[in-house]
Design a protein around this motif. Structure first.
Motif, mmCIF file in Angstrom:
data_model
loop_
_atom_site.group_PDB
_atom_site.id
_atom_site.type_symbol
_atom_site.label_atom_id
_atom_site.label_comp_id
_atom_site.label_asym_id
_atom_site.label_seq_id
_atom_site.Cartn_x
_atom_site.Cartn_y
_atom_site.Cartn_z
ATOM 1 N N ALA D 163 -0.395 -1.685 0.802
ATOM 2 C CA ALA D 163 -1.509 -0.779 0.066
ATOM 3 C C ALA D 163 -0.646 -0.141 -0.796
ATOM 4 O O ALA D 163 0.731 0.399 -1.022
ATOM 5 C CB ALA D 163 -1.947 -0.112 1.496
ATOM 6 N N ASP D 164 -1.342 0.499 -1.688
ATOM 7 C CA ASP D 164 -1.229 2.053 -2.562
ATOM 8 C C ASP D 164 -0.755 2.984 -1.907
ATOM 9 O O ASP D 164 -1.374 3.383 -0.663
ATOM 10 C CB ASP D 164 -1.980 1.952 -3.575
ATOM 11 C CG ASP D 164 -2.315 0.385 -4.271
ATOM 12 O OD1 ASP D 164 -1.208 0.198 -4.982
ATOM 13 O OD2 ASP D 164 -3.309 0.102 -5.215
ATOM 14 N N THR D 165 0.143 3.189 -2.228
ATOM 15 C CA THR D 165 1.018 4.827 -1.074
ATOM 16 C C THR D 165 0.974 5.407 -2.802
ATOM 17 O O THR D 165 1.176 5.377 -3.659
ATOM 18 C CB THR D 165 2.221 4.519 -1.163
ATOM 19 O OG1 THR D 165 2.747 3.569 -0.253
ATOM 20 C CG2 THR D 165 2.821 6.376 -0.400
ATOM 21 N N LEU D 166 0.330 7.450 -2.138
ATOM 22 C CA LEU D 166 0.068 8.254 -3.321
ATOM 23 C C LEU D 166 1.540 8.650 -3.010
ATOM 24 O O LEU D 166 1.798 9.237 -2.272
ATOM 25 C CB LEU D 166 -1.090 8.933 -3.114
ATOM 26 C CG LEU D 166 -0.957 9.898 -3.825
ATOM 27 C CD1 LEU D 166 -1.511 9.247 -5.521
ATOM 28 C CD2 LEU D 166 -1.786 11.392 -3.074
ATOM 29 N N ASN D 180 2.789 0.944 -0.270
ATOM 30 C CA ASN D 180 3.485 1.232 1.229
ATOM 31 C C ASN D 180 4.749 -0.795 1.161
ATOM 32 O O ASN D 180 3.580 -1.419 1.722
ATOM 33 C CB ASN D 180 2.780 0.909 2.117
ATOM 34 C CG ASN D 180 3.258 0.896 3.597
ATOM 35 O OD1 ASN D 180 4.481 1.812 3.947
ATOM 36 N ND2 ASN D 180 2.421 0.216 4.078
ATOM 37 N N LEU D 181 5.593 -0.492 1.730
ATOM 38 C CA LEU D 181 6.114 -2.224 2.705
ATOM 39 C C LEU D 181 6.416 -2.055 3.480
ATOM 40 O O LEU D 181 7.386 -2.733 4.296
ATOM 41 C CB LEU D 181 7.679 -2.329 1.266
ATOM 42 C CG LEU D 181 7.053 -2.455 -0.282
ATOM 43 C CD1 LEU D 181 9.018 -2.288 -0.895
ATOM 44 C CD2 LEU D 181 6.323 -4.163 -0.639
ATOM 45 N N LEU D 189 -1.894 7.189 2.137
ATOM 46 C CA LEU D 189 -2.475 6.185 1.704
ATOM 47 C C LEU D 189 -3.724 6.871 0.364
ATOM 48 O O LEU D 189 -4.333 7.141 0.872
ATOM 49 C CB LEU D 189 -3.572 5.249 2.707
ATOM 50 C CG LEU D 189 -4.446 4.946 2.310
ATOM 51 C CD1 LEU D 189 -4.275 2.875 1.714
ATOM 52 C CD2 LEU D 189 -5.732 3.844 3.590
ATOM 53 N N PHE D 190 -3.297 5.920 -0.820
ATOM 54 C CA PHE D 190 -3.957 5.706 -1.975
ATOM 55 C C PHE D 190 -5.459 5.721 -1.730
ATOM 56 O O PHE D 190 -5.642 4.400 -1.342
ATOM 57 C CB PHE D 190 -3.420 5.678 -3.350
ATOM 58 C CG PHE D 190 -4.151 5.739 -4.184
ATOM 59 C CD1 PHE D 190 -4.846 6.914 -4.743
ATOM 60 C CD2 PHE D 190 -4.307 4.690 -5.142
ATOM 61 C CE1 PHE D 190 -5.679 6.728 -5.514
ATOM 62 C CE2 PHE D 190 -5.193 4.765 -6.103
ATOM 63 C CZ PHE D 190 -5.929 5.796 -6.297
ATOM 64 N N MET D 191 -6.645 6.747 -1.708
ATOM 65 C CA MET D 191 -7.855 6.027 -1.081
ATOM 66 C C MET D 191 -8.872 5.166 -2.304
ATOM 67 O O MET D 191 -9.874 5.510 -2.129
ATOM 68 C CB MET D 191 -8.469 6.783 -0.385
ATOM 69 C CG MET D 191 -8.063 7.279 1.145
ATOM 70 S SD MET D 191 -9.084 8.104 1.981
ATOM 71 C CE MET D 191 -10.532 7.737 2.353
ATOM 72 N N HIS D 192 -7.650 5.192 -3.607
ATOM 73 C CA HIS D 192 -8.370 5.048 -4.269
ATOM 74 C C HIS D 192 -9.305 5.637 -5.023
ATOM 75 O O HIS D 192 -10.692 5.257 -5.384
ATOM 76 C CB HIS D 192 -9.252 3.492 -4.105
ATOM 77 C CG HIS D 192 -8.065 2.344 -4.285
ATOM 78 N ND1 HIS D 192 -7.761 1.304 -5.171
ATOM 79 C CD2 HIS D 192 -6.752 2.369 -3.673
ATOM 80 C CE1 HIS D 192 -6.439 0.672 -4.795
ATOM 81 N NE2 HIS D 192 -5.603 1.433 -4.141
#
Lengths: 365, 386, 386, 365
Positions: D163-166, D180-181, D189-192
């Motif tokens: 998932a994308d991390t901010l 996020n690995l 968490l980048f909530m888009h």
């Protein structure tokens, strides 16, 4: 009774006969008669004859039709259980997307799920006021499985080259669909209107898909003609078949003929379209307008003759417009001249500019 | 909804408008046709839409059929909403007795429950009798800035006409100090437009109080507003600049139509950011014939003009035949002016067929003649006078 | 339009329904809640939609706020149309005088212009007080086949109850020969359902005639229909088979709700081809707790059931807490039955909070108790009796 | 104030993580919580916070969303001048269609033509009740050009892989977007969700197209971060990020937790969806329902535990349903058993059949 009939609006892709006019929209979305789109005629005729469930197969240029039909409100098609269904093609099968049989196949659920017993298919590029109630009565009275609609034309040598010809026997029974190559003046123009029992429609779609022999529904009808009772209905009114810039221009200009205008607009039900709430058109002191159709919202200070003005067109002082079609929001500034021209939406012709097309072969800007 | 629009507009549309004579014989005044394609009420309804008003109640009582049919579900003004939107509010019965609306304030009083149900904070009272374009948000903003209890929209009228209006005398901050109803010797030319914005809790209190007063006519201008001023409420005048016309008489009605032909009148119908909406009739474009002349005129959809039209407003579907001449007139929908007939300063009602080769109304005469509805031929030179 | 729907339905929804007591204290009878998510009027409105009726006028007069809010622009029943559709028709003023609706026939009489404007050929008169599912097309078809002037929908009632109804005596062809209003010694058990279809031109004639009769109560059953029969019009009875219930009293109202829990009652709400539509409240699904028991009951969206519910109808958003037991009851929207409380044969009004650990209403008692609206705790064992 | 903001619903194509569930529909059209579609949450939240003009970028599977949104009536979005705009991709550019920058570019006219000053972009696959009014106030108060929304998660090692991390600095200023690995439990968490000035939005689109460097808007934001004032807003409520069958199943099951249920449904505005007018659900004499969410229109004669039942599900006598999700119209006949399973729309499980999935890894039928 036509309440028991599904309306289907579906067209054959006729390519790039329209140049810039159809860069971003399908042919049936071409503006027509000052305030309409071509598709409004087919849609309104269906509604006026009591069809309540209408499916529109959009083809691949979807955005303009989505924007135009929107919530279906102007056509009172924003209904809960019936109303408007819009079917864009499935993207996964780009290759097969222009073939109508495949489109119908992928939406079989829609047809099966409906309580309707009949399906009426029409092509929105062909404008007419066919009395669908009469066609339906003829279809029922003759006990046909399929009824196709045609118009006897007597100018097949000059116009309608490559248009579909309906070949019928003396009793009006369907024989085949051919192509008019202009060898004879009189021919039966197939109007791409098919009234069919739903079960037969579904059988033909399935057979067409299974055998892979047919990609167009009209082909399939011809192929399976011996299996069904197919007859024909002759329409005697006015038809406009929009197949290219020239026929598009002529169809617009024909509206200056009062009889044609009355037949298309005043008889057989109102043509519905989306309103844009323009005020009335204002004619200034020095305006001179002759033999023209003018939509609302225009401001006219100059001269207009034998022309069609769409909504919100502005004609400046001493400007001259002749034999032209000016789409929505076009602006002709002072002293400009425009003859034999089709002007696209929101195009401005600057002061003193002259644009002159060839008679009978309009220039498109 | 978390955020609900806390302004409720109440549009008084019950007026009979008897001074408009033939025009209101069959319909309420707000439903009278205007300006080539509109009805009078369209201006106020469109102002409400364009001002972002989400809730509007329309108070009707007099011959409402045509008005109701015109309004329908309000979709033309984008008021066909599931939450809020437009509601027509006629009088109704409580228990076994029912009350007609007896005055402007009484009409609102009887609908206190409706306004409460919308959780209103402000109530905007409008009338459907005027031709104007106003952004009610500006009025509301002013009202909030002044922290007022009531704000009244006003317009400067010519001093010589001030005696005809409700005049507001204000202090230097535009706070109202006195109402002067049709004063013989006006001390001010700031006239009330009949457009008020109230804090709902305060208005509700005074409506209830006014209702108990048996001697009250239950009218805002005569009773409720003066009472509120007497009792020390903060009342402000907001000054509107722009075109505004009460079309209460045949003459003012005719003039307001003619104003549309004057680019400098201040009423621009072509402004796309402030459309006047109306019920569409789905008519094809107008046809201008081979030998016709149209000058300084508004022509609407569906018309066929083969004759001459000057300084006139022609409504949808009307026909002016070849050789007919229409000057300074208002032609309603589907009227037909037959060949060779000359009209001057006429108002031709809907569906009227004016017979050929007549000269109706004198030229250069100041009178306005009304030509009656129905396909009756008009024989006399003049019909009813205003 | 070429083909317009030539049937206009007129739905009488002005009734106060005073025998429903608390249920109609604040609202008109047609707006009373029913069956877990509906209001009484939904059945008739949905019948109209499902029968393909395109035009429906709703005649209101008594406390219409909640009814109007429920109907809105009619979009729930698909009546929010630009042409035709649903119109609410309250009384209105003509000239300076206005008339309230004085009877069922008078309500239609006052709206002659509305019906005329729709170009009606047939007028279907409906009432909003009954629970039933009927395809009005069948009635119309029968009417046309019989070439009748009037056709009345009838239902067979038990002989012992026939004295309560308007009984129709008919010949072998079902042609009506006599009306027998609440006969002591009924000769027939065919009762009028208060559903009539008229040829509009004939009805209009008799409405006008009836209006001139000062001694008339302007009621269909008492005045207009008998007059039409006397004057030799062709009047037929059409026999309806199916569930039908007048919910005019607390007892019949309770029974009709309980009928929904009986698979054999003849009223199937789950038929997708004949949906009963209502205004949706946009609530999430119901939650049934870890230790709850729900049997022979209808539970609607937004409910939280953590206790026990038997033989009951529970409306949207209601809560039955742990340990509470609800038997044979009707729980209106957003009511809360607190922990440990036992209810038997109760009707709990909207938003009522029933305090914990109470035993309300006796078990095995035939009385039905109504528990009042408002967040008041109920102390006494029984409230109002029907 | 949010009236001055355009809502944009747009998603990244996350491929085929959903098997048969998404064969014919995009992820945001997955049924959720008994009667909703995922997209209803984002749409309703926008409407509840006063956004009146909303554009939906559909992606290539268009039919289901067209059918669901239809005329926009349930959301009161069937407006004349504002309301709903649906943008399917242009077919001519199939290759580039999944790239959002390109989609925005082709609809630039829509953005330019609107009077709105701000644009709010959200991904419909991420469910939450973010208080947009608060985000907007934060955005205005801080004078930001762009505000992005994130949620601090502490289960990054187990869930949210890929998932994308901010990445932000101590002051909350935007640094970058990473992935996020799973190396650390706590991550942002980048909530888009992106709130942006319209002029900046248009600049970034144009720069993105001109340089050809960016195909996703979020990339472009990161690339141009030094040109603009970009800050972040921390959301502290519940988030469901639907990225595959497992997260979809868990998100449904989480609704049996009362706190989560209340947050998603009862707080911060109503979730709107299309009503299908079912009657109440009927519980028969022998039904035993425990800890379950049941939509309307069901008829339950058997046992149901820890499950979500969509509309019109039928559970026969002595049938048993446990830890399962049953979509609309599913039928479980007498004596059938269904455990740890997701049952598709209108699937029937015949008498006596047992379908049992593995706990935590539901079987999909």
């Amino acid at each position: 009774m036509l309440e028991e009939c599904l309306g289907v609006i579906s067209f054959e892709d006729i390519g790039n006969e329209f140049g810039v006019l159809c860069r971003n929209k399908p042919v049936y979305m071409l503006p027509f008669a000052g305030r309409y789109r071509l598709v409004d005629f087919t849609l309104s005729n269906m509604i006026n004859h009591g069809l309540h469930t209408i499916a529109v197969f959009t083809g691949s240029k979807i955005r303009s039709i989505l924007n135009h039909l929107g919530d279906g409100k102007p056509w009172d098609l924003n209904r809960k259980t019936r109303g408007l269904s819009i079917f864009p093609p499935l993207f996964d099968d780009v290759k097969r997307r222009s073939c109508d049989i495949y489109q119908y196949h992928t939406t079989e659920e829609f047809f099966v799920g409906s309580k309707a017993k009949y399906v009426f298919i029409a092509n929105p590029n062909i404008l007419s006021k066919v009395n669908l109630t009469e066609v339906f009565e003829y279809f029922l009275d003759t006990g046909a499985d399929i009824t196709v609609v045609y118009k006897k034309q007597n100018n097949g040598k000059d116009e309608y080259i490559n248009a579909d010809t309906l070949i019928i026997d003396d009793s009006g029974r369907f024989v085949n669909i051919g192509i008019n190559l202009g060898s004879k003046p009189v021919f039966n123009l197939f109007m791409h209107m098919i009234l069919i029992k739903k079960e037969v429609f579904l059988e033909i779609i399935r057979a067409g898909m299974e055998t892979g022999e047919n990609i167009y529904f009209k082909q399939a009808v011809a192929n399976y003609k011996n299996m069904y009772n197919i007859n024909s209905y002759e329409f005697k009114g006015h038809v406009e078949y929009i197949r290219g810039i020239k026929s598009y221009y002529n169809a617009n200009m024909n509206l200056l003929n009062k009889e044609i205008f009355n037949e298309l607009f005043l008889e057989g039900g109102t043509v519905l379209t989306r309103s844009e709430d323009e005020p009335s058109t204002f004619y200034d002191t020095k305006s001179r307008v002759r033999n023209s159709l003018i939509a609302n919202g225009c401001i006219i200070e100059g001269r207009v003759e034998n022309s069609i003005l769409f909504r919100e067109v502005k004609i400046g002082k001493d400007a001259e417009v002749k034999n032209s079609i000016l789409m929505q929001g076009a602006v002709i500034k002072e002293n400009a001249v425009l003859i034999n021209t089709i002007l696209e939406k929101y195009v401005t012709v600057e002061e003193g500019i002259n644009i002159i097309g060839i008679e009978g072969n309009p220039y498109t800007v | 909804m978390i955020k609900s629009n806390n302004v409720v507009a109440m549009l008084l549309a019950g007026g009979q408008g008897s001074r408009l004579k033939l025009l209101t014989q069959e319909i309420a005044k707000p439903a009278v046709c205007f300006g080539g394609k509109y009805r009078i009420i369209d201006f106020t309804l469109s102002n409400a839409t364009n001002s972002g008003i989400g809730n509007i109640g329309i108070l009707t009582q007099y011959k409402p059929f045509e008005l109701n049919a015109h309004i329908g579900i309000g979709e033309c003004w984008d008021f066909d909403r599931i939450t809020g939107g437009l509601r027509i509010l006629p009088p109704f019965m409580r228990g076994t007795k029912g009350d007609w609306y007896t005055g402007t304030a009484n009409a609102i009083y009887q609908n206190i429950e409706y306004i409460d149900s919308l959780d209103a904070k402000y109530v905007l009272v409008l009338s459907a009798d005027h031709i104007y374009k106003m952004d009610y948000r500006k009025l509301l903003k002013y009202h909030m800035e002044k922290d007022a209890d009531v704000t009244i929209a006003t317009i400067e009228v010519p001093w010589r006409e001030a005696y005809k209006f409700g005049i507001l005398n204000v202090d230097s901050d535009n706070k109202i100090v006195e109402f002067d109803e049709k004063p013989k010797n006006p001390r001010n030319n700031m006239a009330s437009m009949g457009i008020y914005i109230f804090n709902w809790d305060i208005l509700k209190y005074y409506l209830k109080k006014d209702d108990k007063n048996r001697r009250s006519e239950h009218d805002f201008g005569k009773n409720v507003l003066p009472m509120m001023l007497n009792e020390g409420n903060k009342m402000y005048a907001w000054v509107f600049k722009g075109y505004w016309k009460d079309v209460g008489t045949i003459r003012s009605y005719w003039e307001a139509n003619m104003d549309l032909l004057d680019k400098n009148s201040g009423l621009n119908l072509y402004d796309k950011d402030w459309r006047i909406y109306t019920r569409t009739k789905h008519l094809p474009p107008q046809y201008i014939g081979k030998n016709s002349v149209v000058r300084d005129s508004l022509i609407n959809e569906g018309c066929t003009i083969e004759g001459e039209v000057n300084n006139s407003v022609v409504f949808s579907g009307a026909t002016v035949e070849e050789g007919a001449v229409v000057n300074g007139s208002i032609i309603f929908s589907n009227a037909v002016i037959k060949k060779g007939t000359v009209l001057n300063k006429a108002i031709v009602l809907e569906n009227t067929i004016v017979q050929p080769n007549k000269r109706i109304c004198k030229e250069y005469e100041d009178d306005i003649c009304l030509i009656e509805q129905g396909s009756v031929s008009i024989e006399q030179e003049e019909a009813l006078y205003a």
